[in-house]
Design a protein around this motif. Structure first.
Motif, PDB file in Angstrom:
ATOM      1  N   LEU A 173       0.828  -1.204   0.000  1.00 19.29           N
ATOM      2  CA  LEU A 173       0.000   0.000   0.000  1.00 19.29           C
ATOM      3  C   LEU A 173       0.861   1.252   0.000  1.00 19.29           C
ATOM      4  N   ALA A 174       1.913   1.266   0.819  1.00 15.32           N
ATOM      5  CA  ALA A 174       2.813   2.423   0.869  1.00 15.32           C
ATOM      6  C   ALA A 174       3.448   2.671  -0.502  1.00 15.32           C
ATOM      7  N   PRO A 183       2.692  10.128  -0.626  1.00 14.85           N
ATOM      8  CA  PRO A 183       3.524   9.207   0.162  1.00 14.85           C
ATOM      9  C   PRO A 183       3.053   9.095   1.605  1.00 14.85           C
ATOM     10  N   VAL A 184       3.697   8.211   2.344  1.00 18.18           N
ATOM     11  CA  VAL A 184       3.408   8.046   3.767  1.00 18.18           C
ATOM     12  C   VAL A 184       3.956   9.260   4.515  1.00 18.18           C
ATOM     13  N   ALA A 185       3.118   9.923   5.300  1.00 17.23           N
ATOM     14  CA  ALA A 185       3.572  11.073   6.079  1.00 17.23           C
ATOM     15  C   ALA A 185       4.581  10.623   7.129  1.00 17.23           C
ATOM     16  N   PHE A 186       5.609  11.445   7.344  1.00 22.10           N
ATOM     17  CA  PHE A 186       6.640  11.087   8.305  1.00 22.10           C
ATOM     18  C   PHE A 186       7.264  12.365   8.844  1.00 22.10           C
ATOM     19  N   CYS A 187       7.532  12.379  10.143  1.00 26.16           N
ATOM     20  CA  CYS A 187       8.086  13.573  10.789  1.00 26.16           C
ATOM     21  C   CYS A 187       8.917  13.146  11.986  1.00 26.16           C
ATOM     22  N   ASP A 188       9.973  13.930  12.276  1.00 27.63           N
ATOM     23  CA  ASP A 188      10.699  13.691  13.523  1.00 27.63           C
ATOM     24  C   ASP A 188      11.509  14.910  13.966  1.00 27.63           C
ATOM     25  N   LYS A 189      11.096  16.088  13.546  1.00 26.75           N
ATOM     26  CA  LYS A 189      11.775  17.290  14.037  1.00 26.75           C
ATOM     27  C   LYS A 189      11.637  17.406  15.546  1.00 26.75           C
ATOM     28  N   ASP A 190      10.497  16.970  16.073  1.00 23.75           N
ATOM     29  CA  ASP A 190      10.239  17.067  17.505  1.00 23.75           C
ATOM     30  C   ASP A 190      11.001  16.035  18.323  1.00 23.75           C
ATOM     31  N   GLY A 191      11.538  15.014  17.670  1.00 21.85           N
ATOM     32  CA  GLY A 191      12.363  14.045  18.378  1.00 21.85           C
ATOM     33  C   GLY A 191      11.656  12.801  18.848  1.00 21.85           C
ATOM     34  N   TRP A 192      10.321  12.844  18.999  1.00 23.42           N
ATOM     35  CA  TRP A 192       9.617  11.683  19.532  1.00 23.42           C
ATOM     36  C   TRP A 192       8.705  10.947  18.549  1.00 23.42           C
ATOM     37  N   PRO A 193       8.171  11.567  17.479  1.00 23.59           N
ATOM     38  CA  PRO A 193       7.196  10.846  16.652  1.00 23.59           C
ATOM     39  C   PRO A 193       7.695   9.520  16.086  1.00 23.59           C
ATOM     40  N   TYR A 239       9.200   5.029   0.846  1.00 18.68           N
ATOM     41  CA  TYR A 239       7.841   5.489   0.538  1.00 18.68           C
ATOM     42  C   TYR A 239       7.374   6.619   1.457  1.00 18.68           C
ATOM     43  N   TYR A 240       8.296   7.107   2.305  1.00 17.85           N
ATOM     44  CA  TYR A 240       8.001   8.256   3.154  1.00 17.85           C
ATOM     45  C   TYR A 240       8.091   9.554   2.359  1.00 17.85           C
ATOM     46  N   GLN A 241       7.369  10.585   2.828  1.00 12.56           N
ATOM     47  CA  GLN A 241       7.606  11.927   2.313  1.00 12.56           C
ATOM     48  C   GLN A 241       9.000  12.360   2.772  1.00 12.56           C
ATOM     49  N   LYS A 242       9.675  13.141   1.960  1.00 11.71           N
ATOM     50  CA  LYS A 242      11.047  13.539   2.243  1.00 11.71           C
ATOM     51  C   LYS A 242      11.088  14.637   3.305  1.00 11.71           C
ATOM     52  N   GLY A 243      12.263  14.757   3.943  1.00 12.73           N
ATOM     53  CA  GLY A 243      12.497  15.856   4.874  1.00 12.73           C
ATOM     54  C   GLY A 243      11.918  15.669   6.256  1.00 12.73           C
ATOM     55  N   ALA A 244      11.880  14.444   6.745  1.00 10.02           N
ATOM     56  CA  ALA A 244      11.243  14.162   8.038  1.00 10.02           C
ATOM     57  C   ALA A 244      11.879  14.933   9.185  1.00 10.02           C
ATOM     58  N   LEU A 245      13.185  15.122   9.154  1.00  9.65           N
ATOM     59  CA  LEU A 245      13.861  15.754  10.281  1.00  9.65           C
ATOM     60  C   LEU A 245      13.604  17.258  10.357  1.00  9.65           C
ATOM     61  N   GLY A 246      13.004  17.821   9.322  1.00 13.72           N
ATOM     62  CA  GLY A 246      12.629  19.224   9.344  1.00 13.72           C
ATOM     63  C   GLY A 246      11.138  19.437   9.472  1.00 13.72           C
ATOM     64  N   ARG A 247      10.397  18.367   9.787  1.00 11.23           N
ATOM     65  CA  ARG A 247       8.924  18.437   9.800  1.00 11.23           C
ATOM     66  C   ARG A 247       8.390  18.124  11.193  1.00 11.23           C
ATOM     67  N   THR A 248       7.522  18.985  11.700  1.00 16.87           N
ATOM     68  CA  THR A 248       6.888  18.753  12.984  1.00 16.87           C
ATOM     69  C   THR A 248       5.703  17.800  12.819  1.00 16.87           C
ATOM     70  N   TRP A 249       5.209  17.291  13.950  1.00 15.70           N
ATOM     71  CA  TRP A 249       4.044  16.409  13.875  1.00 15.70           C
ATOM     72  C   TRP A 249       2.812  17.174  13.406  1.00 15.70           C
ATOM     73  N   GLU A 250       2.740  18.476  13.747  1.00 15.62           N
ATOM     74  CA  GLU A 250       1.614  19.263  13.267  1.00 15.62           C
ATOM     75  C   GLU A 250       1.612  19.332  11.743  1.00 15.62           C
ATOM     76  N   GLU A 251       2.793  19.522  11.169  1.00 18.52           N
ATOM     77  CA  GLU A 251       2.903  19.616   9.710  1.00 18.52           C
ATOM     78  C   GLU A 251       2.593  18.279   9.043  1.00 18.52           C
ATOM     79  N   ALA A 252       2.963  17.185   9.691  1.00 22.23           N
ATOM     80  CA  ALA A 252       2.615  15.870   9.148  1.00 22.23           C
ATOM     81  C   ALA A 252       1.106  15.675   9.157  1.00 22.23           C
ATOM     82  N   GLY A 253       0.455  16.081  10.257  1.00 18.98           N
ATOM     83  CA  GLY A 253      -0.997  15.989  10.321  1.00 18.98           C
ATOM     84  C   GLY A 253      -1.674  16.863   9.288  1.00 18.98           C
ATOM     85  N   GLN A 254      -1.123  18.045   9.061  1.00 17.27           N
ATOM     86  CA  GLN A 254      -1.682  18.952   8.056  1.00 17.27           C
ATOM     87  C   GLN A 254      -1.555  18.372   6.653  1.00 17.27           C
ATOM     88  N   SER A 255      -0.448  17.688   6.385  1.00 16.90           N
ATOM     89  CA  SER A 255      -0.281  17.098   5.052  1.00 16.90           C
ATOM     90  C   SER A 255      -1.315  16.010   4.802  1.00 16.90           C
TER      91      SER A 255
END
Length: 422
Positions: A173-174, A183-193, A239-255
């Motif tokens: 599916l991914a 793509p699959v939303a992905f984020c880790d700027k916040d350190g925990w997602p 299959y992730y969206q690029k740039g996870a380390l610069g993306r907050t969880w809020e931005e992942a949810g918005q996408s």
């Protein structure tokens, strides 16, 4: 988790403090203001902030007692919690059940509230255990939220996507979503997602008992079972969206809300706060897929959030009075009317107004054989914040050197877990 952990921002809230005074409570002088209870809040996002305001206003109307809320950026609150509790904390503060609470109880930074718990009903023995340390209670549970794989129901219907049950179906599916431009939303700027994905792959591959032992420092991080977690995770990364380390969880949810991504592994509250009210019914989820049939989908991550009284609280009597009220079904009902992204912990809460998403979440958790809290809640906070955040971000940046990564984690784990909690 939660959660949950780090690394940015300016302080916000009633005191408008800035670093290095971050998380210092607004002072009330020696002994504090006995007609007012102060609450340290990590609910910096609009939806939970409004929901807590409604609950505290209801308490004021019922008791005539004032609640002064000092809200800080969620990640800054978590990063500075140890310094906060050792400094001049608020009377009551928001935090997490399980190990993350027990750690501070062990350090003597909390006020025991076993007397408050004597009046409670509607909490299971498992919840009481998650609220206790050394047979004494310190934590008032308020709500929980499961982690799962969230998506828009309408997007799945439009494209004919099917909710997968197994890892192979999930990867297929991914791959299809990536090809379709979502793509699959992905984020880790916040350190925990990213911790949530690690936890689920570990739980599905190695089971709940191994997860608990690994978090407790009893298993080696360079064990082949851990390496397999990272190797399996790597299958999903193309299959992730690029740039996870610069993306907050809020931005992942918005996408996800904007249909730029197809699905995301997060807690139920996270995408929910990024959807307008008239679109929340379009949020759906499925349990993280099975990898090893011997463990199936038995475990669910369902962190519990709530309240504690600081060990250095100035108004202990007022803090306990507020905590006693917060442990009632009524208090949970008021909050959840304004924040449908969570589920009540108290069995006496009114569930008649639950959304389809909340009802499905209750079913998911009720059907689980094991419940985990989250990586940064199931292990020592110092290990989670100083080792695992960086380690997972290193893996996201360069997922090839799994052996080197696991060896580094294990060396650091041995150092941290050899040190006393205090």
């Amino acid at each position: 988790m939660s959660r949950r952990s780090l690394l940015r921002g300016a302080a916000a809230g009633a005191c408008m403090v800035t670093l290095p005074a971050l998380l210092s409570a607004c002072g009330h002088g020696p002994g504090g203001n006995r007609n007012q209870v102060t609450v340290g809040s990590n609910a910096s996002d609009a939806v939970p902030r409004k929901a807590y305001a409604a609950a505290f206003e209801a308490y004021r109307k019922q008791t005539g007692k004032q609640v002064k809320v000092n809200t800080k950026d969620h990640n800054d609150f978590q990063e500075n919690i140890n310094r906060y509790l050792q400094g001049t904390p608020d009377d009551v503060f928001m935090w997490f059940a399980g190990y993350r609470m027990q750690y501070f109880a062990q350090k003597g930074l909390l006020t025991e509230i076993s007397d408050v718990w004597a009046s409670f009903s509607g909490f299971s023995d498992a919840i009481k255990e998650q609220s206790s340390y050394d047979g004494k209670q310190y934590f008032v549970p308020y709500y929980y939220y499961p982690w799962a794989v969230f998506h828009r129901r309408s997007l799945f219907q439009q494209r004919g996507y099917q909710q997968p049950r197994t890892w192979d179906q999930f990867i297929a599916l991914a791959k299809r979503m990536h090809k379709d431009g979502t793509p699959v939303a992905f984020c880790d700027k916040d350190g925990w997602p990213a911790m949530g994905t690690f936890d689920y792959i570990n739980l599905r591959l190695n089971g709940y008992d191994f997860h608990k032992a690994l978090m407790a420092g009893e298993e080696a991080w360079n064990d082949n079972r851990v390496k397999k977690v990272f190797d399996t995770w790597r299958e999903l990364m193309p299959y992730y969206q690029k740039g996870a380390l610069g993306r907050t969880w809020e931005e992942a949810g918005q996408s996800l809300q904007q249909r730029r991504t197809g699905m995301v592994v997060l807690g139920m509250q996270h995408p929910g706060t990024q959807f307008p009210d008239d679109e929340r019914d379009d949020i759906d989820f499925f349990a993280f897929p099975e990898i090893d049939p011997s463990h199936g989908q038995d475990a669910v991550e369902a962190p519990v959030d709530g309240f504690l009284a600081a060990g250095k609280a100035k108004n202990i009597d007022g803090a306990k009075e507020l905590l006693k009220w917060l442990g009632t079904p009524e208090a949970e009902d008021i909050y959840l009317r304004h924040d449908p992204g969570n589920v009540a912990v108290n069995s006496g809460a009114d569930t008649s107004g639950y959304s389809a998403l909340q009802k499905k979440s209750v079913e998911l958790v009720a059907g689980a054989k094991q419940i985990s809290q989250f990586l940064d809640r199931d292990t020592r906070p110092d290990f989670a914040s100083t080792v695992m955040i960086q380690a997972l971000q290193d893996f996201i940046r360069d997922p090839k050197d799994v052996d080197g990564l696991c060896n580094r984690i294990e060396r650091q784990k041995k150092t941290i877990f050899s040190q006393p909690v205090g």
